[in-house]
Scaffold this active site. Structure first.
Site, PDB file in Angstrom:
ATOM      1  N   LYS A 115       0.856  -1.185   0.000  1.00 44.37           N
ATOM      2  CA  LYS A 115       0.000   0.000   0.000  1.00 44.37           C
ATOM      3  C   LYS A 115       0.894   1.237   0.000  1.00 44.37           C
ATOM      4  O   LYS A 115       1.913   1.275   0.716  1.00 44.37           O
ATOM      5  CB  LYS A 115      -0.901  -0.030   1.240  1.00 44.37           C
ATOM      6  CG  LYS A 115      -1.974   1.055   1.279  1.00 44.37           C
ATOM      7  CD  LYS A 115      -2.871   0.879   2.512  1.00 44.37           C
ATOM      8  CE  LYS A 115      -4.020   1.874   2.553  1.00 44.37           C
ATOM      9  NZ  LYS A 115      -4.890   1.665   3.741  1.00 44.37           N
ATOM     10  N   SER A 125      -9.759   1.509   2.555  1.00 43.05           N
ATOM     11  CA  SER A 125      -8.876   2.282   1.705  1.00 43.05           C
ATOM     12  C   SER A 125      -7.776   1.454   1.023  1.00 43.05           C
ATOM     13  O   SER A 125      -7.159   1.957   0.081  1.00 43.05           O
ATOM     14  CB  SER A 125      -8.223   3.394   2.530  1.00 43.05           C
ATOM     15  OG  SER A 125      -7.388   2.858   3.526  1.00 43.05           O
ATOM     16  N   SER A 147      -9.873  -0.829   6.811  1.00 43.93           N
ATOM     17  CA  SER A 147      -9.300  -0.659   5.473  1.00 43.93           C
ATOM     18  C   SER A 147      -8.545  -1.844   4.898  1.00 43.93           C
ATOM     19  O   SER A 147      -8.188  -1.821   3.731  1.00 43.93           O
ATOM     20  CB  SER A 147      -8.382   0.562   5.452  1.00 43.93           C
ATOM     21  OG  SER A 147      -9.163   1.706   5.281  1.00 43.93           O
TER      22      SER A 147
HETATM   23  N1  GLN Z   1     -13.090   3.793   5.919  1.00 47.35           N
HETATM   24  C1  GLN Z   1     -12.600   4.240   7.177  1.00 47.35           C
HETATM   25  C2  GLN Z   1     -12.237   5.706   7.079  1.00 47.35           C
HETATM   26  O1  GLN Z   1     -12.495   6.268   6.092  1.00 47.35           O
HETATM   27  C3  GLN Z   1     -11.433   3.419   7.617  1.00 47.35           C
HETATM   28  C4  GLN Z   1     -10.212   3.730   6.853  1.00 47.35           C
HETATM   29  C5  GLN Z   1      -9.031   2.924   7.262  1.00 47.35           C
HETATM   30  O2  GLN Z   1      -9.153   1.896   7.929  1.00 47.35           O
HETATM   31  N2  GLN Z   1      -7.857   3.435   6.907  1.00 47.35           N
HETATM   32  O3  GLN Z   1     -11.708   6.289   7.959  1.00 47.35           O
END
Ligand code: GLN
Length: 491
Positions: A80, A155, A179
């Site tokens: 990532k 994400s 994410s």
């Molecule tokens: N979707 C969640 C957010 O937008 C979690 C994102 C993540 O785990 N990095 O914060």
């Protein structure tokens, strides 16, 4: 795209270690899969073709010299793009980091390379990890390899898509509120959020430091186990790292679930929660039945305060983000938009460099931390966090493992939720509580929804009990209804 062939990191590494295959040939085959479909999927921000070739050749030279390159010998991995790589752009899919090349590797990168893995590229994400669909990237959306009209989740959508498409057998994601697990579920692959502190965060660009954790994404449970053994364990460079070695996971996968007590979290799967799709509920029921048939006892249970998880998270995470992202000031990293004085330069840089969602989070977090509102928002959210920990502790007196869906629905169409942040936030309703508690959890593909897209089951465990979590995951994997777990892949 070619139909799936069973290729695992474990199998590839065994072949490379024993000299049956060269790391270079494994890499070239994966590069040709990338070449064939990366244009339409866009899993990567950057593919490191020449660096990967050089790394594969080093592995082959080790084998030729009679040395063992390690447990991930010649296995292509994707990272990532919020995980620092020395001298290689690390963008967080944000314009604000334009041109920045970290002067050091994240600990996880050093550990992967030391284990013989070959880094193939940096994957797309929602800017700084803020989102659930990878549509918040400054570099364009990633598409779900199983249906290009749909999101891969987020994400870590680029990492999940890379694994589902057969670009790499393994990828790293990061998980602050879901994410790793949610994109894994939406792409039909395995995704693991380890216990907070099991994997070093050194070199992970911070979003919300008390919640962030790096973890594996793979096509099989065994491959995630292998990857977590490599990246886990104490790191003196991360003060929140737990001072114990990585858990031994690959050796426990065949132990079964006989005698385990498994609880289904009512608040995250029953009728109490708005928006859990009927096909998702049905698969959860089948997963419970499969575990029962394998010898576990399964019962519904309540973890009441998890219903406040989403609200607490959207105060705590933005609060920490507003502080962490203050460092992007046009001086220390990446982008600078010149202006007559430092203050204006700072404003111009941040205005141009951050996307809408990141700005929204910074504003939410700054507000929640401001004098007069601190107790009402941030203070209260921390209390909810304690309640969630207490409720989990109570549930784990009665149960060894808890279960829920990973995401409320299967992958949704690109563009469907971009104009409605609340609808997007609701994707994390099942995953967030384990970040707030610091507990491990993982998503295992378990059959398909009515639309033919994958559904993931979330396995939750108490802190540092990755071993039991993986035992349950292995049984779910072996009892999952037929269906394409992922496409692509190379022989
Ligand atoms: N979707 C969640 C957010 O937008 C979690 C994102 C993540 O785990 N990095 O914060």
């Amino acid at each position: 795209m070619s139909p799936s062939k069973e290729i695992t990191a474990r199998g590839l590494a065994a072949e490379v270690r024993s000299g049956v295959r060269s790391a270079r040939s494994v890499l070239e085959e994966h590069l040709s899969v990338i070449d064939a479909s990366e244009k339409e999927i866009h899993a990567f921000n950057l593919v490191l073709i020449e660096d990967a070739r050089a790394a594969a050749d080093v592995v082959d030279a080790q084998v030729a010299a009679g040395d063992d390159p390690g447990p991930l010998a010649g296995v292509p991995v994707a990272l990532k793009d919020n995980i620092c790589t020395r001298g290689v752009p690390t963008t967080c899919s944000s314009r604000i980091l334009e041109g920045w090349r970290p002067p050091y590797n994240a600990t996880v990168v050093d550990r992967l390379v030391a284990a013989g893995a070959v880094v193939v590229g940096k994957t797309n994400l929602d800017e700084f990890g803020m989102g659930s669909s990878t549509e918040n990237s400054a570099f364009g959306v990633t598409r779900n390899p199983l249906d290009l009209r749909k999101v891969p989740g987020g994400s870590s959508g680029g990492s999940a898509a890379a694994v589902a498409a057969g670009f790499t057998p393994l990828a790293l994601g990061s998980d602050t509120g879901g994410s790793i697990r949610q994109p894994a579920a939406l792409c039909g692959v395995v995704g693991v959020k380890p216990t907070y502190g099991v994997v070093s965060r050194y070199g992970l660009v911070a979003f919300a430091s008390s919640l962030d954790q790096i973890g594996p994404i793979s096509r099989t449970v065994a491959d995630s186990a292998l990857m977590l053994e490599v990246i886990g364990g104490h790191d003196r460079r991360d003060s929140t790292s737990i001072p114990v070695p990585a858990p031994d996971l690959t050796s426990v996968l065949d132990r079964g679930v006989e005698g385990l007590r498994i609880g289904i979290i009512e608040e995250l799967s029953g009728d109490g929660l708005e928006g859990i799709a009927v096909d998702v509920k049905a698969r959860l029921g089948e997963a419970a039945a499969a575990l029962e048939a394998a010898g576990a006892t399964v019962a519904a249970t309540s973890v009441p305060s998890t219903v406040y998880g989403l609200s607490a998270y959207y105060v705590v995470a933005p609060a920490e983000a507003s502080s962490n992202l203050a460092r992007y000031d046009g001086v220390r990293f990446g982008l600078r938009i010149d202006a007559p004085n430092a203050g204006d330069m700072n404003i111009a840089t941040r205005t141009a460099g951050f996307g809408d969602e990141v700005k929204r989070r910074i504003m939410l977090g700054t507000y929640a931390l401001s004098a007069g509102y601190y107790d009402a928002y941030y203070g209260k959210s921390q209390k909810v966090r304690t309640l969630i920990m207490n409720d989990f502790a109570r549930a784990y007196e009665e149960f060894d493992i808890l279960l829920s869906p990973t995401a409320p629905t299967t992958a949704f169409p690109i563009g469907e939720k971009t104009s409605d942040p609340m609808a997007m936030y609701l994707n994390d309703v099942c995953t967030i509580s384990s970040n707030l508690a610091g507990h491990p959890s993982m998503s295992v593909p378990f059959g398909l929804g009515n639309d033919g897209m994958p559904i993931g089951i979330q396995v939750l465990a108490p802190a540092t009990d990755e071993v039991t979590m993986f035992r349950v995951a292995a049984v779910l994997e072996s009892t999952a209804p037929a269906g394409h777990p992922a496409i692509g892949g190379v022989a």
